[in-house]
Design a protein around this motif. Structure first.
Motif, short mmCIF file in Angstrom:
data_model
loop_
_atom_site.label_atom_id
_atom_site.label_comp_id
_atom_site.label_asym_id
_atom_site.label_seq_id
_atom_site.Cartn_x
_atom_site.Cartn_y
_atom_site.Cartn_z
N ALA A 24 45.75 89.48 87.08
CA ALA A 24 45.51 90.89 87.39
C ALA A 24 44.61 91.07 88.61
CB ALA A 24 44.89 91.59 86.19
N THR A 25 43.76 90.08 88.91
CA THR A 25 42.83 90.20 90.03
C THR A 25 43.38 89.60 91.32
OG1 THR A 25 41.73 88.14 89.42
CG2 THR A 25 40.82 90.20 88.52
N GLN A 26 44.55 88.97 91.26
CA GLN A 26 45.13 88.35 92.44
C GLN A 26 46.17 89.26 93.07
OE1 GLN A 26 46.76 84.68 91.01
NE2 GLN A 26 44.79 83.65 90.97
N VAL A 50 40.55 95.03 103.44
CA VAL A 50 39.50 94.32 102.71
C VAL A 50 39.04 93.13 103.54
CG1 VAL A 50 40.27 94.95 100.39
CG2 VAL A 50 41.20 92.92 101.47
N PHE A 51 37.82 92.69 103.28
CA PHE A 51 37.28 91.48 103.90
C PHE A 51 37.28 90.39 102.84
CE2 PHE A 51 35.38 94.75 106.61
CZ PHE A 51 35.73 94.26 107.85
N VAL A 52 37.84 89.24 103.18
CA VAL A 52 37.90 88.13 102.24
C VAL A 52 37.41 86.85 102.91
CG1 VAL A 52 39.72 89.08 100.77
CG2 VAL A 52 40.34 87.80 102.80
N ASP A 76 35.49 89.21 91.22
CA ASP A 76 34.13 89.76 91.16
C ASP A 76 33.85 90.67 92.34
OD1 ASP A 76 34.26 87.69 92.93
OD2 ASP A 76 32.36 86.78 92.36
N ALA A 77 34.81 91.51 92.68
CA ALA A 77 34.72 92.34 93.88
C ALA A 77 33.56 93.34 93.81
CB ALA A 77 36.03 93.08 94.11
N LYS A 78 33.36 93.97 92.67
CA LYS A 78 32.31 95.00 92.58
C LYS A 78 30.92 94.41 92.75
CE LYS A 78 34.95 98.22 89.84
NZ LYS A 78 35.08 98.99 88.62
N SER A 87 34.86 91.11 99.71
CA SER A 87 35.24 91.55 98.36
C SER A 87 36.08 90.54 97.60
CB SER A 87 35.99 92.88 98.44
OG SER A 87 37.21 92.71 99.11
N GLY A 88 36.43 89.41 98.22
CA GLY A 88 37.26 88.45 97.50
C GLY A 88 37.37 87.13 98.25
#
Length: 136
Positions: A24-26, A50-52, A76-78, A87-88
């Protein structure tokens, strides 16, 4: 002495095969720009930027090109956004795009453009301009 080639080959082999399913997080994202220090600006299928951060096992081994696709994990983005703009993590790099596109989780927003799709916009591309020498 240089790095052993085993690390490069292992990272390349791991990124060549797509996973069977995503958690769900991918999600799959398109790389927009390299920001530096293994941080990349990517675009999610929803269009949200987003920045990863690149996973350490891929650093200095696999080249990520602008416009390419990566698999990101925002578990654990938040918590991460409270302390930094990242964020990832990039957990996999899409190298064999053809195999990845066959997977059921590939987003419809990332359709592959073929050569003839832009025909309406670029209808004059490849045509010669009218010449005035025919009148003479």
């Amino acid at each position: 002495m240089g790095k052993p080639k085993r690390a490069v080959l292992a990272a390349a082999q791991e990124s060549s095969t797509p996973p069977d399913e995503l958690t769900a997080t991918q999600s799959i994202a398109r790389v927009i720009k390299a920001e530096g220090n293994s941080i990349y600006s990517c675009e999610l299928p929803s269009g949200k930027p987003v920045f990863v951060e690149l996973d350490p096992k891929f650093r200095n081994t696999i080249f990520i090109r602008r416009g390419g696709y990566v698999l990101i994990d925002q578990a654990d983005a938040k918590e991460r956004l409270k302390t930094s703009r990242v964020s990832g993590d990039i957990i996999n790099i899409v190298r064999d795009e053809k195999a990845w596109r066959k997977q059921p989780y590939w987003p419809n927003e990332f359709v592959k453009k073929t050569f003839g799709e832009d025909e309406d916009e670029d209808s004059n591309v490849g045509k010669l301009p009218p010449s005035d020498s025919e009148d003479e």
